[in-house]
Design an enzyme around this catalytic site. Structure first.
Site, PDB file in Angstrom:
ATOM      1  N   THR A 131      -4.385  -9.806  55.190  1.00  0.00           N
ATOM      2  CA  THR A 131      -5.901  -9.876  55.437  1.00  0.00           C
ATOM      3  C   THR A 131      -6.460  -8.623  55.592  1.00  0.00           C
ATOM      4  OG1 THR A 131      -7.370 -11.375  56.498  1.00  0.00           O
ATOM      5  CG2 THR A 131      -5.706  -9.989  58.081  1.00  0.00           C
TER       6      THR A 131
ATOM      7  N   ASN B 242      -0.329 -19.376  72.855  1.00  0.00           N
ATOM      8  CA  ASN B 242      -0.286 -19.819  71.929  1.00  0.00           C
ATOM      9  C   ASN B 242       1.296 -20.504  71.235  1.00  0.00           C
ATOM     10  OD1 ASN B 242      -1.584 -21.116  69.549  1.00  0.00           O
ATOM     11  ND2 ASN B 242      -0.761 -19.593  68.123  1.00  0.00           N
TER      12      ASN B 242
ATOM     13  N   TYR C 207     -10.759 -11.059  62.718  1.00  0.00           N
ATOM     14  CA  TYR C 207      -9.499 -11.172  62.780  1.00  0.00           C
ATOM     15  C   TYR C 207      -8.957  -9.931  61.928  1.00  0.00           C
ATOM     16  CZ  TYR C 207      -4.504 -12.116  61.619  1.00  0.00           C
ATOM     17  OH  TYR C 207      -3.140 -11.881  61.306  1.00  0.00           O
TER      18      TYR C 207
ATOM     19  N   TYR D 274       2.114  -8.640  56.521  1.00  0.00           N
ATOM     20  CA  TYR D 274       2.612 -10.088  55.951  1.00  0.00           C
ATOM     21  C   TYR D 274       1.680 -10.658  54.873  1.00  0.00           C
ATOM     22  CZ  TYR D 274       4.547  -9.743  60.846  1.00  0.00           C
ATOM     23  OH  TYR D 274       5.161  -9.299  61.989  1.00  0.00           O
TER      24      TYR D 274
ATOM     25  N   SER E 165      -1.304  -7.495  58.726  1.00  0.00           N
ATOM     26  CA  SER E 165      -1.603  -8.771  57.687  1.00  0.00           C
ATOM     27  C   SER E 165      -2.080  -8.151  56.272  1.00  0.00           C
ATOM     28  CB  SER E 165      -2.560  -9.501  58.388  1.00  0.00           C
ATOM     29  OG  SER E 165      -2.907 -10.559  57.723  1.00  0.00           O
TER      30      SER E 165
ATOM     31  N   LYS F 161      -4.546 -14.911  65.999  1.00  0.00           N
ATOM     32  CA  LYS F 161      -4.383 -14.870  64.535  1.00  0.00           C
ATOM     33  C   LYS F 161      -5.345 -15.961  63.606  1.00  0.00           C
ATOM     34  CE  LYS F 161      -0.821 -18.046  64.351  1.00  0.00           C
ATOM     35  NZ  LYS F 161       0.443 -18.696  63.771  1.00  0.00           N
TER      36      LYS F 161
ATOM     37  N   ASN G 204      -5.012 -25.226  59.665  1.00  0.00           N
ATOM     38  CA  ASN G 204      -6.080 -24.354  58.802  1.00  0.00           C
ATOM     39  C   ASN G 204      -5.204 -24.133  57.445  1.00  0.00           C
ATOM     40  OD1 ASN G 204      -8.414 -24.404  60.527  1.00  0.00           O
ATOM     41  ND2 ASN G 204      -7.268 -22.807  61.376  1.00  0.00           N
TER      42      ASN G 204
ATOM     43  N   LYS H 237      -6.826  -6.009  62.870  1.00  0.00           N
ATOM     44  CA  LYS H 237      -5.674  -5.276  62.238  1.00  0.00           C
ATOM     45  C   LYS H 237      -5.877  -4.024  61.612  1.00  0.00           C
ATOM     46  CE  LYS H 237      -2.869  -8.823  63.238  1.00  0.00           C
ATOM     47  NZ  LYS H 237      -1.904  -8.900  64.374  1.00  0.00           N
TER      48      LYS H 237
ATOM     49  N   ARG I  26      -1.214 -17.785  46.227  1.00  0.00           N
ATOM     50  CA  ARG I  26      -0.578 -16.851  47.552  1.00  0.00           C
ATOM     51  C   ARG I  26       0.674 -16.419  47.386  1.00  0.00           C
ATOM     52  NH1 ARG I  26      -5.325 -17.132  47.479  1.00  0.00           N
ATOM     53  NH2 ARG I  26      -7.153 -17.330  49.271  1.00  0.00           N
TER      54      ARG I  26
HETATM   55  P1  NAD Z   1       1.881 -16.907  67.089  1.00  0.00           P
HETATM   56  O1  NAD Z   1       0.610 -17.466  67.705  1.00  0.00           O
HETATM   57  O2  NAD Z   1       2.955 -18.038  66.977  1.00  0.00           O
HETATM   58  O3  NAD Z   1       2.615 -15.901  68.007  1.00  0.00           O
HETATM   59  C1  NAD Z   1       1.844 -14.760  68.939  1.00  0.00           C
HETATM   60  C2  NAD Z   1       2.584 -15.136  70.272  1.00  0.00           C
HETATM   61  O4  NAD Z   1       1.733 -14.081  71.020  1.00  0.00           O
HETATM   62  C3  NAD Z   1       2.367 -16.229  70.852  1.00  0.00           C
HETATM   63  O5  NAD Z   1       3.185 -16.691  71.551  1.00  0.00           O
HETATM   64  C4  NAD Z   1       1.005 -15.981  71.721  1.00  0.00           C
HETATM   65  O6  NAD Z   1       1.374 -16.693  73.018  1.00  0.00           O
HETATM   66  C5  NAD Z   1       1.283 -14.623  72.282  1.00  0.00           C
HETATM   67  N1  NAD Z   1       0.191 -13.833  72.713  1.00  0.00           N
HETATM   68  C6  NAD Z   1      -0.883 -13.879  72.154  1.00  0.00           C
HETATM   69  N2  NAD Z   1      -1.811 -12.963  72.985  1.00  0.00           N
HETATM   70  C7  NAD Z   1      -0.835 -12.176  73.960  1.00  0.00           C
HETATM   71  C8  NAD Z   1      -0.996 -11.474  74.948  1.00  0.00           C
HETATM   72  N3  NAD Z   1      -2.239 -10.815  75.209  1.00  0.00           N
HETATM   73  N4  NAD Z   1      -0.010 -11.269  75.924  1.00  0.00           N
HETATM   74  C9  NAD Z   1       1.065 -11.684  75.501  1.00  0.00           C
HETATM   75  N5  NAD Z   1       1.372 -12.674  74.653  1.00  0.00           N
HETATM   76  C10 NAD Z   1       0.352 -12.985  73.820  1.00  0.00           C
HETATM   77  O7  NAD Z   1       1.486 -16.378  65.853  1.00  0.00           O
HETATM   78  P2  NAD Z   1       2.463 -15.660  64.751  1.00  0.00           P
HETATM   79  O8  NAD Z   1       2.058 -16.523  63.500  1.00  0.00           O
HETATM   80  O9  NAD Z   1       3.955 -15.617  65.272  1.00  0.00           O
HETATM   81  O10 NAD Z   1       2.032 -14.246  64.296  1.00  0.00           O
HETATM   82  C11 NAD Z   1       2.692 -13.028  64.914  1.00  0.00           C
HETATM   83  C12 NAD Z   1       1.780 -11.795  64.668  1.00  0.00           C
HETATM   84  O11 NAD Z   1       1.663 -11.840  63.164  1.00  0.00           O
HETATM   85  C13 NAD Z   1       0.235 -12.025  64.940  1.00  0.00           C
HETATM   86  O12 NAD Z   1      -0.109 -10.640  65.424  1.00  0.00           O
HETATM   87  C14 NAD Z   1      -0.405 -12.339  63.678  1.00  0.00           C
HETATM   88  O13 NAD Z   1      -1.872 -11.674  63.965  1.00  0.00           O
HETATM   89  C15 NAD Z   1       0.604 -11.653  62.527  1.00  0.00           C
HETATM   90  N6  NAD Z   1       0.194 -12.447  61.403  1.00  0.00           N
HETATM   91  C16 NAD Z   1       0.709 -13.735  61.152  1.00  0.00           C
HETATM   92  C17 NAD Z   1       0.423 -14.393  59.872  1.00  0.00           C
HETATM   93  C18 NAD Z   1       0.671 -15.705  59.968  1.00  0.00           C
HETATM   94  O14 NAD Z   1       0.134 -16.276  58.953  1.00  0.00           O
HETATM   95  N7  NAD Z   1       1.405 -16.578  60.743  1.00  0.00           N
HETATM   96  C19 NAD Z   1       0.138 -13.589  58.966  1.00  0.00           C
HETATM   97  C20 NAD Z   1      -0.203 -12.100  59.121  1.00  0.00           C
HETATM   98  C21 NAD Z   1       0.017 -11.717  60.459  1.00  0.00           C
HETATM   99  N1  UFG Z   2      -5.852 -24.315  51.150  1.00  0.00           N
HETATM  100  C1  UFG Z   2      -6.324 -25.765  50.577  1.00  0.00           C
HETATM  101  N2  UFG Z   2      -6.416 -26.667  51.517  1.00  0.00           N
HETATM  102  C2  UFG Z   2      -5.965 -26.429  52.940  1.00  0.00           C
HETATM  103  C3  UFG Z   2      -5.571 -25.130  53.233  1.00  0.00           C
HETATM  104  C4  UFG Z   2      -5.481 -24.235  52.201  1.00  0.00           C
HETATM  105  O1  UFG Z   2      -6.488 -25.853  49.463  1.00  0.00           O
HETATM  106  O2  UFG Z   2      -6.344 -27.475  53.593  1.00  0.00           O
HETATM  107  C5  UFG Z   2      -5.781 -23.429  50.122  1.00  0.00           C
HETATM  108  C6  UFG Z   2      -6.462 -22.073  50.514  1.00  0.00           C
HETATM  109  O3  UFG Z   2      -7.795 -22.451  49.814  1.00  0.00           O
HETATM  110  C7  UFG Z   2      -5.651 -20.920  49.745  1.00  0.00           C
HETATM  111  C8  UFG Z   2      -4.120 -21.488  49.953  1.00  0.00           C
HETATM  112  O4  UFG Z   2      -4.208 -23.206  50.162  1.00  0.00           O
HETATM  113  O5  UFG Z   2      -5.988 -20.807  48.437  1.00  0.00           O
HETATM  114  C9  UFG Z   2      -3.548 -20.966  51.212  1.00  0.00           C
HETATM  115  O6  UFG Z   2      -4.432 -21.024  52.244  1.00  0.00           O
HETATM  116  P1  UFG Z   2      -3.805 -20.723  53.751  1.00  0.00           P
HETATM  117  O7  UFG Z   2      -5.070 -20.975  54.856  1.00  0.00           O
HETATM  118  O8  UFG Z   2      -2.512 -21.341  54.018  1.00  0.00           O
HETATM  119  O9  UFG Z   2      -3.675 -19.087  53.884  1.00  0.00           O
HETATM  120  P2  UFG Z   2      -4.724 -17.869  53.532  1.00  0.00           P
HETATM  121  O10 UFG Z   2      -4.025 -17.174  52.365  1.00  0.00           O
HETATM  122  O11 UFG Z   2      -6.044 -18.452  53.472  1.00  0.00           O
HETATM  123  O12 UFG Z   2      -4.603 -17.073  54.786  1.00  0.00           O
HETATM  124  C10 UFG Z   2      -3.471 -16.453  55.329  1.00  0.00           C
HETATM  125  C11 UFG Z   2      -3.175 -16.399  56.856  1.00  0.00           C
HETATM  126  C12 UFG Z   2      -4.400 -15.728  57.243  1.00  0.00           C
HETATM  127  C13 UFG Z   2      -4.474 -14.351  56.430  1.00  0.00           C
HETATM  128  C14 UFG Z   2      -4.474 -14.340  55.203  1.00  0.00           C
HETATM  129  C15 UFG Z   2      -4.501 -13.128  54.348  1.00  0.00           C
HETATM  130  O13 UFG Z   2      -3.463 -17.728  57.344  1.00  0.00           O
HETATM  131  O14 UFG Z   2      -4.125 -15.306  58.738  1.00  0.00           O
HETATM  132  O15 UFG Z   2      -3.402 -15.277  54.620  1.00  0.00           O
HETATM  133  O16 UFG Z   2      -3.277 -12.837  54.647  1.00  0.00           O
HETATM  134  F1  UFG Z   2      -5.749 -13.539  56.926  1.00  0.00           F
END
Ligand code: NAD
Ligand code: UFG
Length: 345
Positions: A126, A35, A148, A176, A124, A84, A197, A152, A230
């Site tokens: 979540t 990713n 998902y 986070y 997360s 994720k 998304n 976690k 949020r």
């Molecule tokens: P991201 O997808 O940008 O980064 C994850 C990285 O892990 C990618 O570079 C992907 O290629 C790599 N990867 C996935 N599976 C792998 C594997 N089996 N071996 C080696 N590499 C692998 O995601 P991110 O937004 O940087 O998130 C990082 C972490 O934080 C994730 O664990 C995610 O679940 C967690 N997290 C993210 C968010 C968010 O909104 N971005 C929120 C809460 C938690």
């Molecule tokens: N929203 C919209 N329109 C869109 C997208 C989002 O109205 O097109 C709204 C959602 O309903 C929510 C807010 O914007 O009220 C934030 O939505 P996000 O999808 O950006 O974030 P979420 O809080 O739903 O989800 C995030 C991460 C998930 C994680 C979750 C809880 O994307 O991975 O927080 O930590 F699971």
């Protein structure tokens, strides 16, 4: 001190690599690029002026991982690698359980073998599920509502058992809230595959003209203006939280969970308005149905991270929008090969 960063080429990983290098750590990145793109790491090298040792490896591959541990004097691991996407996890639960859980088990086995027992894990918000009890404390009930989130939660439990079995482990579970924004250089940022998304990348793509209009998912919640609230946190603040967590675990033993957010909630309409203010662009939107599984309100109590880690977010919602926008307009196609710089400043 050498830190292994799994998933270091991803969105949060790249920003954390920069902060690690700035803080004087040596880093080794392992990522399978499922990713992300190697180009993201090249940009980190350009920004920091440092080379990065990186391996294209799936962390489920134990032999490859062992090779990396035997070649480097790794003292701690920051573990970002994983899948994720909430919606995808509902469609592909086995893939999510396999990838997220098995890779963490493999990583921990190898860490144990090489006597590396310092770990920062990307959890997360979540894990709390769709609670409306805000602000959310670390002790709040855990009730994830999708595969998902359950991966976690399960990993958190595995890591707690690991610490119970051997108190030399030292682990930080970082929960986070909503990471957004980008590095201030505009050279790295979030690069979602397909139609985003999440709110901030969706708004940015509307602003840059890649998408026509935003659909607001519900305007009848019991919130300030009816739309979902949020706790958005700037990815650079989040990255700095990892440095503080690392310093903490190196000094202590045991396991602790920390909320990483700002402690402030913003509604969808407030985010749109902040984005419009900093970009000068009108974001067309319509009000749609609620998105299933969404909570009305989700924001953190961040006092534990403030007290224990001496960390707090510094950037506000306008910084988050400004930096997301700079990245988006500089690289409208993200890291894709077709991307061209259309903005110079
Ligand atoms: P991201 O997808 O940008 O980064 C994850 C990285 O892990 C990618 O570079 C992907 O290629 C790599 N990867 C996935 N599976 C792998 C594997 N089996 N071996 C080696 N590499 C692998 O995601 P991110 O937004 O940087 O998130 C990082 C972490 O934080 C994730 O664990 C995610 O679940 C967690 N997290 C993210 C968010 C968010 O909104 N971005 C929120 C809460 C938690
Ligand atoms: N929203 C919209 N329109 C869109 C997208 C989002 O109205 O097109 C709204 C959602 O309903 C929510 C807010 O914007 O009220 C934030 O939505 P996000 O999808 O950006 O974030 P979420 O809080 O739903 O989800 C995030 C991460 C998930 C994680 C979750 C809880 O994307 O991975 O927080 O930590 F699971």
């Amino acid at each position: 001190m050498t830190i292994l960063v799994t998933g270091g080429a991803g969105y949060i990983g790249t920003h954390t690599c920069i902060e690690l290098i700035k803080a004087g750590y040596d880093i080794v990145v392992v990522d399978n690029f499922s990713n992300s793109k190697p180009e993201a790491l090249e940009r980190v090298c350009e920004i920091t002026g440092h080379n990065i040792i990186s391996y294209k490896t799936d962390i489920q591959n134990k032999q490859e991982l062992e090779k990396i541990f035997s070649q480097h004097n790794i003292e701690a691991v920051i573990h970002f690698a994983g899948l994720k996407a909430v919606g995808e996890s509902v469609q592909l639960p086995l893939t999510y359980y396999q990838t997220n859980i098995m890779s963490t088990l493999t990583l921990c086995e190898v860490m144990k073998k090489y006597d590396v027992k310092n770990l920062v894990f990307s959890s997360s918000a979540t894990v709390y599920g769709a609670t409306d009890q805000v602000p959310i404390l670390e002790e709040s009930p855990l009730n994830p509502v999708n595969p998902y989130g359950r991966t976690k939660h399960m990993i958190e439990e595995v890591l707690r058992d690991l610490v119970k079995s051997d108190n030399n482990w030292s682990i930080a579970l970082l929960r986070y809230f909503n990471p957004v924004g980008a590095h201030e250089s505009g050279e790295i940022g979030e690069d979602p595959t397909g139609i985003p998304n999440n709110l901030m990348p969706y708004i940015s793509q509307v602003a840059v003209g890649k998408l026509e209009s935003l659909q607001v998912f519900g305007a009848d919640y019991k919130t300030v203006d009816g739309t979902g609230v949020r706790d958005y946190i700037h990815v650079v603040d989040l990255a700095q939280g990892h440095i503080k967590a690392l310093e903490k675990i190196i000094d202590t033993n045991g396991i602790e969970a920390y909320n990483l957010g700002t402690g402030n909630g913003y509604s969808v309409l407030q985010v749109i308005s902040a984005f419009e203010k900093v970009s000068g662009i009108k974001i067309p939107y319509s009000i749609g149905e609620r998105r299933p599984g969404d909570a009305a309100l989700c924001y953190a109590d961040v006092s534990k991270a403030k007290e224990d880690l001496k960390w707090g977010a510094r950037k506000g919602i306008e910084d988050m929008c400004q930096d997301s926008w700079r990245w988006q307009r500089k690289y409208p196609n993200g890291y894709s090969q077709k991307s061209i710089k259309i903005y110079s400043n």
